[in-house]
Motif scaffolding. Structure first.
Motif, mmCIF file in Angstrom:
data_model
loop_
_atom_site.group_PDB
_atom_site.id
_atom_site.type_symbol
_atom_site.label_atom_id
_atom_site.label_comp_id
_atom_site.label_asym_id
_atom_site.label_seq_id
_atom_site.Cartn_x
_atom_site.Cartn_y
_atom_site.Cartn_z
ATOM 1 N N GLN A 42 0.707 -1.213 -0.002
ATOM 2 C CA GLN A 42 0.163 -0.037 0.077
ATOM 3 C C GLN A 42 0.909 1.163 0.001
ATOM 4 O OE1 GLN A 42 -3.865 0.324 0.349
ATOM 5 N NE2 GLN A 42 -3.099 -1.184 -1.009
ATOM 6 N N LYS A 43 0.286 2.387 -0.366
ATOM 7 C CA LYS A 43 1.020 3.848 -0.198
ATOM 8 C C LYS A 43 0.311 4.317 0.798
ATOM 9 C CE LYS A 43 2.698 4.199 -5.097
ATOM 10 N NZ LYS A 43 4.111 4.342 -4.537
ATOM 11 N N LEU A 44 1.148 4.675 2.010
ATOM 12 C CA LEU A 44 0.420 5.209 3.092
ATOM 13 C C LEU A 44 1.514 6.728 3.167
ATOM 14 C CD1 LEU A 44 -0.026 2.264 5.440
ATOM 15 C CD2 LEU A 44 -1.726 3.289 4.012
ATOM 16 N N LYS A 45 0.540 7.683 4.010
ATOM 17 C CA LYS A 45 1.294 8.661 4.356
ATOM 18 C C LYS A 45 1.590 8.556 5.996
ATOM 19 C CE LYS A 45 -1.300 11.765 1.170
ATOM 20 N NZ LYS A 45 -2.076 13.037 1.231
ATOM 21 N N PRO A 46 2.561 9.129 6.417
ATOM 22 C CA PRO A 46 2.963 9.122 7.650
ATOM 23 C C PRO A 46 1.836 9.395 8.763
ATOM 24 C CG PRO A 46 4.552 10.554 6.808
ATOM 25 C CD PRO A 46 3.484 10.292 5.902
ATOM 26 N N GLY A 47 1.506 8.540 9.799
ATOM 27 C CA GLY A 47 0.392 8.466 10.769
ATOM 28 C C GLY A 47 0.417 6.890 11.301
ATOM 29 N N LYS A 48 -1.137 7.149 11.953
ATOM 30 C CA LYS A 48 -1.229 5.627 12.730
ATOM 31 C C LYS A 48 -2.420 4.971 11.907
ATOM 32 C CE LYS A 48 -3.349 4.071 16.712
ATOM 33 N NZ LYS A 48 -3.744 4.362 18.244
ATOM 34 N N TYR A 49 -2.316 3.703 11.808
ATOM 35 C CA TYR A 49 -3.096 3.013 11.012
ATOM 36 C C TYR A 49 -3.613 1.616 11.733
ATOM 37 C CZ TYR A 49 -1.778 5.709 7.209
ATOM 38 O OH TYR A 49 -1.407 6.729 6.415
ATOM 39 N N LEU A 50 -4.914 1.216 11.496
ATOM 40 C CA LEU A 50 -5.318 -0.140 12.194
ATOM 41 C C LEU A 50 -5.809 -1.070 10.952
ATOM 42 C CD1 LEU A 50 -7.813 1.347 14.892
ATOM 43 C CD2 LEU A 50 -5.399 0.586 15.163
ATOM 44 N N TYR A 51 -5.380 -2.187 11.206
ATOM 45 C CA TYR A 51 -5.474 -3.335 10.172
ATOM 46 C C TYR A 51 -5.820 -4.506 10.897
ATOM 47 C CZ TYR A 51 -0.877 -4.798 11.066
ATOM 48 O OH TYR A 51 0.282 -5.414 11.853
#
Length: 518
Positions: free
Chosen positions: A219-228
């Motif tokens: 995936q292409k993600l920007k800086p930050g917090k993610y839940l998966y």
């Protein structure tokens, strides 16, 4: 600039397995009466059941929203669910698989989206303003965007690091600006999907690719917090290798991953036993952020929110400044801290006062520190560059010990000695009042500024009073003060009752999807 919308009821935490039960329970009856027929109650039924479900811990894949379509899945491999779904949609199995007929559903805009020997999916566009009648009752759904802070949708955080049992199962490929999710094992599984808040918890939006040792998705993600989570043959699992996890609201967990955007580094000190990073972002916690030893010193990558941050290193209990960072400022207690910033630089300026010996900027962004932000003299006055994250801030200047508001800024809060100047960084909403072009003074006040009196002054342009603000996602109540009279927003039909019986206007700010590229 992003405007807000009125937010209908959020039926959070419903599980898709409860679909039929929810419908039998007359979901529509849960909604406020005024929303049942409102044109702006816009989306359709399944979304309400889908998104919150996915955000928590789904155990089937019957419903999803994808590319603007509501998609319903009929799967022969799940016979119990299939029978319930067929009954609900008033379909017969042979109509679907033998004749590919949808009956009256075709008139409602449904078509067959996908079909094979075991699975048929039907789909219909998500059409704002539409309401679909299934069975005897129209059933409406919540707005498709979930609320930050609800299970599965993280609130913005100040900082964060990752922690793994063994080798990281999520990591970055900086050359391609890609985030790689790796699930080890499960090599006998038929299909595996990656799902998280970065794709609104779609149940089959990101199919993982099989490898010799497991499964991979990029995936292409920007800086930050993610839940998966991962969906292995229909079974939702969290990442057992990821030690960062939080409740999914359904008795299990969502895994949490931080896409880093900064690396703290300290060269040398190879004989030290322990080096710790601490700063304003973690409330100067002396035990939490233990740095990693490298061949040349110590380092610690982490996600850090926008803004200006004070910090120090603790080397075997000795506090030191960052030797490679020349930006230091007094902490107000006779010591100095190192400072770093992430984000856009803005300037605070004070014209005049050229005979002053010192001018200091102080505000709620630095806990009203009276020594930290010493301004430098310019040709016309004083100035200081500073980085603030999006928000609305209060501040003052201290001129040779005398506190003053910003004479160039008409936006203030409070009165008398308690009056402060107000500055908004990257405003995301503008309050506008159109019906009082002849008013002399108009203010806006509400829960966002603790109902300050007289509130933030609004500026008039072409007869329209306006006040730009930055508001994090969530619900707010507010009123306008027009020449001293408090009124609700005449253009906003949404309001809450208050203790005075006069009501408060209600505003919902939707979460901004700024953290991921999808």
């Amino acid at each position: 600039m992003k405007s807000s919308s009125y937010h209908p009821m959020h039926v959070a935490g419903r599980h898709s397995a409860f679909l039929l039960q929810l419908l039998n329970d007359r979901v529509n009856g849960l909604l406020p009466k005024q929303w049942r027929s409102s044109g702006w109650l816009l989306a359709v039924i399944l979304m309400c059941l889908l998104l919150p479900v996915a955000a928590t811990a789904q155990k089937n894949e019957s419903l999803r929203i994808e590319n603007g379509m509501i998609i319903v899945r009929f799967d022969k491999q799940l016979p119990d669910e299939l029978n319930k779904m067929l009954g609900f949609f008033k379909l017969k199995e042979d109509s679907l698989w033998t004749y590919r007929q949808l009956g009256t559903l075709s008139k409602e805009g449904w078509s067959i989206h996908h079909a094979d020997k075991n699975v048929i999916e039907i789909a219909k566009p998500v059409d704002k303003g539409d309401a679909i009648s299934w069975g005897q009752q129209p059933i409406y759904i919540d707005h498709p965007k979930a609320v930050a802070g609800s299970p599965g949708y993280p609130l913005p955080v100040e900082y964060g690091t990752n922690s793994w049992k063994s080798a990281p199962s999520v990591f970055e490929n900086p050359k391609k600006d890609e985030t790689i999710f790796r699930l080890r094992g499960y090599t006998q599984a038929s299909r595996v999907y990656l799902s998280g808040n970065f794709n609104n918890w779609s149940t089959n939006g990101i199919a993982m690719q099989r490898t010799d040792s497991g499964w991979v998705a990029i995936q292409k993600l920007k800086p930050g917090k993610y839940l998966y989570k991962y969906i292995v043959d229909g079974l939702w699992i969290y990442d057992a290798n990821n030690l960062r996890r939080e409740s999914d609201g359904q008795g299990s967990y969502n895994s949490a991953y931080f896409h880093y955007n900064y690396v703290f580094a300290l060269d040398g000190y190879s004989d030290a036993k322990r080096v710790v990073l601490c700063g304003s972002f973690n409330n100067w916690n002396e035990k939490e952020l233990i740095m990693q030893r490298t061949a040349t010193g110590w380092r610690l990558p982490l996600y850090l929110n926008e803004g200006t941050h004070a910090y120090k290193f603790i080397v075997d209990k000795n506090w030191i400044l960052d030797p490679k960072n020349k930006v230091t400022r007094p902490d107000g207690n006779g010591n100095f801290n190192s400072f770093m910033s992430l984000g856009d630089t803005l300037f605070f300026t004070l014209n005049g006062y050229t005979n002053a010996k010192s001018v200091i900027l102080s505000g709620n962004f630095n806990a009203w520190n009276t020594q930290e932000l010493q301004m430098t003299k310019s040709a016309t006055g004083w100035k200081i560059p500073y980085v603030l994250r999006p928000g609305t801030y209060e501040y003052k200047f201290i001129v040779d010990g005398q506190w003053i508001t910003d004479p160039a800024n008409p936006v203030t809060s409070g009165s008398g000695d308690l009056m402060n100047s107000v500055r908004t960084v990257k405003a995301n909403y503008t309050f506008q009042l159109r019906k009082y072009p002849d008013a002399k003074k108009v203010y806006i006040s509400g829960s966002f500024n603790n109902w300050a009196e007289p509130g933030y002054p609004m500026q008039k342009n072409n007869g329209i009073w306006s006040a730009p603000v930055y508001l994090p996602a969530g619900k707010y109540t507010y009123k306008y003060i027009v020449d001293g009279n408090w009124i609700i927003d005449p253009e906003n039909p949404l309001y809450d009752e208050n203790e005075y019986g006069t009501g408060n206007s209600v505003l919902w700010i939707e979460p901004e999807e700024t953290y991921y590229d999808n």
